[in-house]
Write a protein that holds these residues in place. Structure first.
Motif, PDB file in Angstrom:
ATOM      1  N   ALA A   1     -12.794  -0.092  -3.258  1.00 19.17           N
ATOM      2  CA  ALA A   1     -11.560   0.799  -3.436  1.00 19.17           C
ATOM      3  C   ALA A   1     -10.489   0.060  -2.463  1.00 19.17           C
ATOM      4  O   ALA A   1      -9.338  -0.026  -3.146  1.00 19.17           O
TER       5      ALA A   1
ATOM      6  N   GLY B   1      -9.892  -3.138  -1.901  1.00 17.07           N
ATOM      7  CA  GLY B   1      -9.305  -4.281  -2.623  1.00 17.07           C
ATOM      8  C   GLY B   1      -8.292  -3.841  -3.636  1.00 17.07           C
ATOM      9  O   GLY B   1      -7.471  -4.352  -3.876  1.00 17.07           O
ATOM     10  N   GLU B   2      -8.876  -2.821  -4.353  1.00 20.21           N
ATOM     11  CA  GLU B   2      -8.166  -2.611  -5.555  1.00 20.21           C
ATOM     12  C   GLU B   2      -6.662  -1.777  -5.241  1.00 20.21           C
ATOM     13  O   GLU B   2      -5.523  -1.835  -5.757  1.00 20.21           O
ATOM     14  N   THR B   3      -6.690  -1.028  -4.063  1.00 22.43           N
ATOM     15  CA  THR B   3      -5.516  -0.540  -3.447  1.00 22.43           C
ATOM     16  C   THR B   3      -4.632  -1.487  -2.933  1.00 22.43           C
ATOM     17  O   THR B   3      -3.422  -1.282  -3.305  1.00 22.43           O
TER      18      THR B   3
ATOM     19  N   ALA C   1      -4.161  -4.698  -3.738  1.00 19.76           N
ATOM     20  CA  ALA C   1      -3.960  -5.549  -5.019  1.00 19.76           C
ATOM     21  C   ALA C   1      -2.842  -4.675  -5.589  1.00 19.76           C
ATOM     22  O   ALA C   1      -1.794  -5.227  -5.940  1.00 19.76           O
ATOM     23  N   LEU C   2      -3.029  -3.412  -5.841  1.00 21.49           N
ATOM     24  CA  LEU C   2      -2.134  -2.703  -6.663  1.00 21.49           C
ATOM     25  C   LEU C   2      -0.760  -2.591  -5.537  1.00 21.49           C
ATOM     26  O   LEU C   2       0.485  -2.547  -6.330  1.00 21.49           O
TER      27      LEU C   2
ATOM     28  N   ARG D   1       1.033  -5.651  -6.084  1.00 18.90           N
ATOM     29  CA  ARG D   1       1.800  -5.761  -7.706  1.00 18.90           C
ATOM     30  C   ARG D   1       2.930  -4.898  -7.618  1.00 18.90           C
ATOM     31  O   ARG D   1       3.609  -5.233  -8.542  1.00 18.90           O
TER      32      ARG D   1
ATOM     33  N   LYS E   1      -7.987  -5.936   6.021  1.00 21.53           N
ATOM     34  CA  LYS E   1      -6.998  -6.361   5.436  1.00 21.53           C
ATOM     35  C   LYS E   1      -6.873  -7.928   5.518  1.00 21.53           C
ATOM     36  O   LYS E   1      -6.210  -8.469   4.457  1.00 21.53           O
TER      37      LYS E   1
ATOM     38  N   TRP F   1      -6.578 -10.436   2.424  1.00 19.73           N
ATOM     39  CA  TRP F   1      -5.622 -10.299   1.279  1.00 19.73           C
ATOM     40  C   TRP F   1      -4.391 -10.561   2.010  1.00 19.73           C
ATOM     41  O   TRP F   1      -3.380 -10.556   0.939  1.00 19.73           O
TER      42      TRP F   1
ATOM     43  N   ASP G   1      -2.891 -13.554   0.008  1.00 15.89           N
ATOM     44  CA  ASP G   1      -2.143 -13.128  -1.339  1.00 15.89           C
ATOM     45  C   ASP G   1      -0.598 -12.484  -1.323  1.00 15.89           C
ATOM     46  O   ASP G   1       0.201 -12.842  -1.899  1.00 15.89           O
TER      47      ASP G   1
END
Length: 62
Positions: free
Chosen positions: A2, A4-6, A8-9, A12, A27, A30, A33
């Motif tokens: 969860a 990682g998805e948060t 990444a969002l 974006r 963190k 990431w 990125d």
């Protein structure tokens, strides 16, 4: 995962991973990125220059 998805969002949508106390263990994978490889490498070199023994905020990435 969860987190990682948060993260990444957030990236974006133009957000950031950093907070008041920088980027820690959760963190760190990431950060490149968000910053890009060159900026991430520069920040790591700056941290090493100002804290060569790693005593300031140990265990944190930036």
């Amino acid at each position: 995962m969860a987190a990682g998805e948060t993260f990444a969002l957030a990236l974006r949508l133009g957000g950031t991973l950093t907070g008041e106390h920088g980027v820690g263990v959760l963190k760190r994978q990431w950060v490149a990125d968000e910053l890009g490889l060159a900026a991430h490498a520069l920040q790591r070199r700056l941290r090493e220059a100002f804290d060569p023994r790693g005593i300031l905020n140990p265990g944190e990435t930036l």
